[in-house]
Design a protein around this motif. Structure first.
Motif, short mmCIF file in Angstrom:
data_model
loop_
_atom_site.label_atom_id
_atom_site.label_comp_id
_atom_site.label_asym_id
_atom_site.label_seq_id
_atom_site.Cartn_x
_atom_site.Cartn_y
_atom_site.Cartn_z
N THR A 22 0.78 -1.23 0.00
CA THR A 22 0.00 0.00 0.00
C THR A 22 0.82 1.28 0.00
N ALA A 23 2.03 1.23 0.56
CA ALA A 23 2.70 2.48 0.87
C ALA A 23 3.20 3.23 -0.35
N ASP A 26 1.63 6.54 -1.49
CA ASP A 26 1.65 7.77 -0.70
C ASP A 26 2.68 8.80 -1.15
N VAL A 33 1.57 21.11 8.68
CA VAL A 33 0.50 21.27 9.67
C VAL A 33 1.03 22.18 10.78
N PRO A 34 0.11 22.75 11.60
CA PRO A 34 0.56 23.62 12.69
C PRO A 34 1.58 22.91 13.57
N GLY A 35 2.64 23.59 13.88
CA GLY A 35 3.68 23.00 14.70
C GLY A 35 4.41 24.08 15.46
N ALA A 131 1.95 14.17 25.94
CA ALA A 131 1.51 12.79 26.23
C ALA A 131 2.68 11.81 26.18
N PHE A 132 3.86 12.30 25.79
CA PHE A 132 5.07 11.48 25.85
C PHE A 132 6.04 12.17 26.81
N LEU A 163 -0.28 23.68 21.02
CA LEU A 163 0.93 23.16 20.38
C LEU A 163 0.92 21.64 20.34
N ALA A 166 -3.49 20.41 18.96
CA ALA A 166 -4.18 20.91 17.76
C ALA A 166 -4.43 19.81 16.74
N ALA B 67 1.23 8.50 24.12
CA ALA B 67 0.84 9.46 23.09
C ALA B 67 0.33 8.74 21.86
N VAL B 77 3.32 2.71 9.87
CA VAL B 77 4.43 2.05 9.17
C VAL B 77 3.90 1.28 7.96
N GLN B 79 1.06 1.85 6.26
CA GLN B 79 0.47 2.72 5.23
C GLN B 79 1.51 3.59 4.55
N ALA B 80 2.52 4.02 5.29
CA ALA B 80 3.41 5.05 4.75
C ALA B 80 4.89 4.69 4.85
N ARG B 85 7.02 8.17 4.45
CA ARG B 85 6.29 9.32 4.96
C ARG B 85 5.56 8.96 6.25
N ARG B 88 4.59 12.04 8.50
CA ARG B 88 3.48 12.79 7.88
C ARG B 88 2.15 12.06 8.10
N TYR B 89 2.18 10.73 7.91
CA TYR B 89 0.96 9.93 8.05
C TYR B 89 0.46 9.96 9.48
N VAL B 91 0.57 12.28 11.56
CA VAL B 91 -0.11 13.55 11.81
C VAL B 91 -1.42 13.62 11.01
N PRO B 97 -0.71 14.74 17.24
CA PRO B 97 -0.78 16.15 16.83
C PRO B 97 0.55 16.62 16.23
N GLY B 98 0.48 17.53 15.25
CA GLY B 98 1.67 17.97 14.54
C GLY B 98 2.75 18.53 15.45
N GLY B 99 2.35 19.37 16.39
CA GLY B 99 3.33 19.98 17.29
C GLY B 99 4.00 18.95 18.16
N ALA B 100 3.21 18.00 18.66
CA ALA B 100 3.76 16.95 19.53
C ALA B 100 4.77 16.11 18.76
N GLU B 102 6.56 17.04 16.16
CA GLU B 102 7.78 17.83 15.95
C GLU B 102 8.64 17.85 17.21
N LEU B 103 8.02 18.09 18.36
CA LEU B 103 8.78 18.13 19.61
C LEU B 103 9.46 16.79 19.87
N CYS B 104 8.70 15.71 19.69
CA CYS B 104 9.23 14.37 19.98
C CYS B 104 10.35 14.01 18.99
#
Lengths: 166, 265
Positions: A22-23, A26, A33-35, A131-132, A163, A166, B67, B77, B79-80, B85, B88-89, B91, B97-100, B102-104
């Motif tokens: 499938t991959a 993609d 996305v917001p970050g 959450a991590f 942050l 979202a 998380a 893994v 799917q992408a 990617r 990206r997938y 998120v 979440p996108g911000g989480a 990025e931080l991680c």
């Protein structure tokens, strides 16, 4: 094609099959996305905002920065503010449970924010709950004359949540 | 074993950890830099990912804290993964979440880079054109990674100038807990059982391995933790010293062996 070290959690056979089937579809998609950057831009819209950063308080690493920094060096500012954040997060006096013992223990540091007022500005450090496992805070340097501390404190709290949610 | 104080590291501290990485950045290379203790992935001369056997991967970090569920990781893994990617997938599908993310991911990148760029005598290799299945997240300049790695070495040595707890199994000392220990360090202390190393504890807690080094150095400075096997080293060193030939004019090789033996103390 070399794909690097395999993930440390082993997939089942079905998952592995899907991976190859499938991959391939993609390739080529992708939107930002917001970050971190979007969050910092939002923080800088506050009246009187001079500079902002996302900082890890265990290492002192600046994960993202924008605008000015009080000592002209974002990395040095990050390391210095990280030390303040760590001291605040680790003091037993600030770790007391809420009166009545409601809610039980929460993850993350018990401190929500740290505000330092100087002759010319406010420095606001807002802890980010994730959450991590992490030790991240949002840092805002606010002009004393133009800034609105109450507003900035509220908005920074909202953005620390957005942050990671979202 | 890494020297404890001065020595070869003294020079490395003031120069770039990897001149080869600097050259690759200058030529805007894409590929994987394979070093003794980890791999850095470059795209267009910027660091896009890093991994090291000493540090937990982003999958461990995200799933241990809750998380992300294991199924969510494997869905991404599946799917992408082949399309490279996965991030990206995660998120786009609403898993993280996108911000989480990025931080991680940034935390994991700098964490692995610190270990990957550790001083080594093994030559590095670069494989052009290779990319990682995690896909693009937030590229970091090579300069920033090199500077941060040096800064982290200094930070560790400022806290407690003994690197043994970085790599050896760690254990509690006999000292009682007479001052309050921060909760995060307390969890580390509970896992210091004389068998686990910093990397083991990091994996178990789903925490950055460099954060573990910091916590262990603080605990060592407080006298609460020590490295196992500290007694073994002097014995080996004494054996090396006894075997040294007596000459009136010591040459460089002899001085090197002396230095190595002293560093092993």
């Amino acid at each position: 094609m070399y794909h690097g070290k395999l993930p440390e959690l082993l997939p089942d056979a079905g998952t592995l099959r899907n991976l190859w089937v499938t991959a391939v579809r993609d390739v080529g998609r992708g939107v930002r996305v917001p970050g971190i950057d979007e969050c910092l831009l939002e923080v800088m819209r506050l009246p009187g905002a001079r500079g902002a950063a996302v900082v890890d308080w265990t290492s002192g690493l600046a994960l993202g920065t924008t605008g000015e920094s009080p000592n002209g060096d974002h990395e040095a500012t990050a390391a210095e503010t990280a030390e303040v954040a760590r001291m605040a997060a680790e003091q037993p006096a600030f770790a007391l449970p809420p009166p009545g013992g409601a809610g039980g223990p929460r993850p993350g540091p018990p401190v929500e924010d740290v505000i330092i007022t100087t002759h010319t500005g406010y420095h606001v450090l807002r802890f980010v709950e994730t959450a991590f496992d992490s030790s991240v805070f949002l840092y805002l340097w606010l002009d004393r004359a133009e800034g609105n501390l109450a507003l900035a404190r509220l908005r920074l709290g909202e953005m620390a949540e957005r942050l990671v949610l979202a | 074993m890494r020297p404890l104080t001065a020595g070869p590291d003294e020079d490395a501290r003031h120069t770039t950890p990897s001149p080869m990485l600097q050259r690759l950045a200058a030529e805007r290379a894409t590929g994987a830099l394979l070093r003794d203790r980890g791999t850095l992935y470059l795209a267009d001369g910027q660091v896009v990912h890093a991994e090291s056997p000493a540090t937990p991967g982003i999958d461990i970090l995200l799933t241990t804290g809750g998380a992300l569920r294991h199924e969510g990781w494997w869905d991404a893994v599946a799917q992408a993964g082949a399309g490279q990617r996965v991030a990206r997938y995660l998120v786009d599908s609403g898993h993280v979440p996108g911000g989480a993310l990025e931080l991680c991911h940034l935390g994991a990148l700098y964490d692995a880079a610190f270990f990957a760029l550790a001083p080594t005598r093994t030559p590095a290799r670069f494989r052009y054109g290779v990319s990682h299945w995690i896909g693009p997240v937030r590229p970091v300049a090579v300069d920033a990674v090199q500077r941060e790695t040096l800064r982290r070495r200094e930070l560790l040595d400022r806290i407690w100038p003994d690197a043994l707890t970085d790599t050896a199994p760690v254990t509690r000392t006999a000292y009682p807990l007479d001052a309050p220990v921060p909760p995060r360090q307390l969890r580390v202390l509970e896992l210091a059982d004389g068998v686990r190393t910093a990397s083991d504890i990091a994996r178990e807690l789903g925490r950055s391995a460099f954060h573990l080094l910091v916590d262990l150095r603080r605990l060592a400075a407080a006298g609460l933790v020590e490295a196992v096997g500290r007694e073994a080293a002097p014995g080996a060193a004494a054996h090396g010293l006894a075997a040294l030939p007596e000459t009136a004019d010591p040459d460089v090789a002899l001085l090197r062996r002396l230095r190595d033996a002293l560093e092993a103390l």
